[in-house]
Scaffold this motif. Structure first.
Motif, PDB file in Angstrom:
ATOM      1  N   TYR A  38       0.827  -1.205   0.000  1.00  0.00           N
ATOM      2  CA  TYR A  38       0.000   0.000   0.000  1.00  0.00           C
ATOM      3  C   TYR A  38       0.865   1.261   0.000  1.00  0.00           C
ATOM      4  O   TYR A  38       0.583   2.224  -0.741  1.00  0.00           O
ATOM      5  CB  TYR A  38      -0.919  -0.005   1.221  1.00  0.00           C
ATOM      6  CG  TYR A  38      -1.858   1.176   1.291  1.00  0.00           C
ATOM      7  CD1 TYR A  38      -2.946   1.271   0.433  1.00  0.00           C
ATOM      8  CD2 TYR A  38      -1.646   2.202   2.208  1.00  0.00           C
ATOM      9  CE1 TYR A  38      -3.803   2.357   0.493  1.00  0.00           C
ATOM     10  CE2 TYR A  38      -2.491   3.291   2.278  1.00  0.00           C
ATOM     11  CZ  TYR A  38      -3.576   3.363   1.418  1.00  0.00           C
ATOM     12  OH  TYR A  38      -4.422   4.437   1.482  1.00  0.00           O
ATOM     13  N   TRP A  42       1.153   4.195  -2.824  1.00  0.00           N
ATOM     14  CA  TRP A  42       1.005   5.620  -2.553  1.00  0.00           C
ATOM     15  C   TRP A  42       2.210   6.400  -3.043  1.00  0.00           C
ATOM     16  O   TRP A  42       2.082   7.478  -3.643  1.00  0.00           O
ATOM     17  CB  TRP A  42       0.803   5.842  -1.052  1.00  0.00           C
ATOM     18  CG  TRP A  42      -0.583   6.335  -0.766  1.00  0.00           C
ATOM     19  CD1 TRP A  42      -1.642   5.621  -0.314  1.00  0.00           C
ATOM     20  CD2 TRP A  42      -1.059   7.661  -0.986  1.00  0.00           C
ATOM     21  NE1 TRP A  42      -2.750   6.422  -0.226  1.00  0.00           N
ATOM     22  CE2 TRP A  42      -2.424   7.676  -0.621  1.00  0.00           C
ATOM     23  CE3 TRP A  42      -0.467   8.837  -1.444  1.00  0.00           C
ATOM     24  CZ2 TRP A  42      -3.212   8.826  -0.710  1.00  0.00           C
ATOM     25  CZ3 TRP A  42      -1.258   9.982  -1.531  1.00  0.00           C
ATOM     26  CH2 TRP A  42      -2.602   9.971  -1.169  1.00  0.00           C
ATOM     27  N   VAL A 113      -7.977   6.228   0.348  1.00  0.00           N
ATOM     28  CA  VAL A 113      -8.126   4.841  -0.096  1.00  0.00           C
ATOM     29  C   VAL A 113      -8.314   4.737  -1.602  1.00  0.00           C
ATOM     30  O   VAL A 113      -8.039   3.688  -2.196  1.00  0.00           O
ATOM     31  CB  VAL A 113      -9.300   4.144   0.630  1.00  0.00           C
ATOM     32  CG1 VAL A 113      -9.062   4.111   2.124  1.00  0.00           C
ATOM     33  CG2 VAL A 113     -10.633   4.814   0.321  1.00  0.00           C
ATOM     34  N   SER A 137      -7.140  -1.246   0.235  1.00  0.00           N
ATOM     35  CA  SER A 137      -7.818   0.023   0.457  1.00  0.00           C
ATOM     36  C   SER A 137      -9.215  -0.195   1.030  1.00  0.00           C
ATOM     37  O   SER A 137      -9.651   0.533   1.931  1.00  0.00           O
ATOM     38  CB  SER A 137      -7.908   0.813  -0.851  1.00  0.00           C
ATOM     39  OG  SER A 137      -6.625   1.146  -1.347  1.00  0.00           O
TER      40      SER A 137
END
Length: 232
Positions: A38, A42, A113, A137
């Motif tokens: 994750y 990002w 998310v 997410s």
């Protein structure tokens, strides 16, 4: 200005630093693989956003465990290169600060998310890693509904942990493959790798310091001016 005046801000910043160091280490283990994926998503999304905002084009976004690549052309390359760490820090700090603005809480959570999967979709189309990021997410958003305050603090801390990852990679990995190393190579001055990495880390520290000052305002003296003084 004495930056140590407010002990709460210093304590919070110090706590985030410890948390970030632990997370940066554990990200290399299978235990935090979803977290690592994750955060990589990002990070790469911020590179893509930097390219789009500076007029560049994103050709593809690859997100893998412990690593990712965003292929771009055009745009302002220093902004694109530095957007990964600094942009992630800026977003995490904004997420933390938005907790004091009720109208911003839900939009910030939704964007947090939704942005990585959307960037991956526009940058590279549907992929297995994108499906995995969507699942992570969705789980994060569900956890947010159950435990809003702790999840906000933890997610902000995870974003903060990305602030000094380039410095860590410079010291313990291959310097030329870091964002700072790539930018230094683009400028034709490889000796600037460490200074660039440190400058990104310092910018991130300033961003977080500002966020903590906002979320931990100084305690005011609520004593009424008309109240009589008691001398002892």
């Amino acid at each position: 200005m004495n930056i140590f005046k407010d002990a709460r801000v210093v304590a919070t910043l110090f706590g985030f630093a410890i948390f970030g160091g632990v997370v940066s280490h554990l990200r290399q283990t299978p235990f935090l693989l979803p977290v690592d994926l994750y955060l990589v998503a990002w990070h790469e999304s911020m590179h893509a956003l930097g390219a789009w905002l500076s007029g560049g084009t994103v050709h593809s976004i690859e997100v893998r465990a412990h690593d990712g690549v965003t292929w771009t052309s055009g745009g302002f390359f220093p902004l694109i290169a530095m957007a990964g760490y600094v942009g992630t820090s800026l977003w995490g700090a904004s997420l933390l600060a938005s907790a004091r603005r009720p109208k911003l809480i839900l939009p910030m959570r939704l964007l947090t998310v939704a942005l990585p999967p959307l960037a991956m979709l526009f940058g590279n189309g549907i992929s297995l890693s994108m499906v995995a990021v969507i699942a992570i997410s969705a789980g994060l958003f569900f956890a947010w509904r159950l435990f809003p305050s702790p999840v906000t603090f933890v997610v902000s801390g995870l974003f903060a942990s990305d602030s000094w990852r380039d410095v860590q990679m410079y010291l313990f990995s291959v310097p030329g493959k870091t964002d700072a190393g790539i930018l230094a190579g683009h400028l034709g001055m490889q000796f600037l790798t460490l200074p660039i990495a440190l400058s990104m880390a310092l910018m991130s520290v300033f961003i977080w310091w500002t966020a903590f000052k906002y979320t931990h305002p100084p305690r005011s003296d609520h004593r009424s001016p008309s109240a009589p003084e008691i001398k002892v």
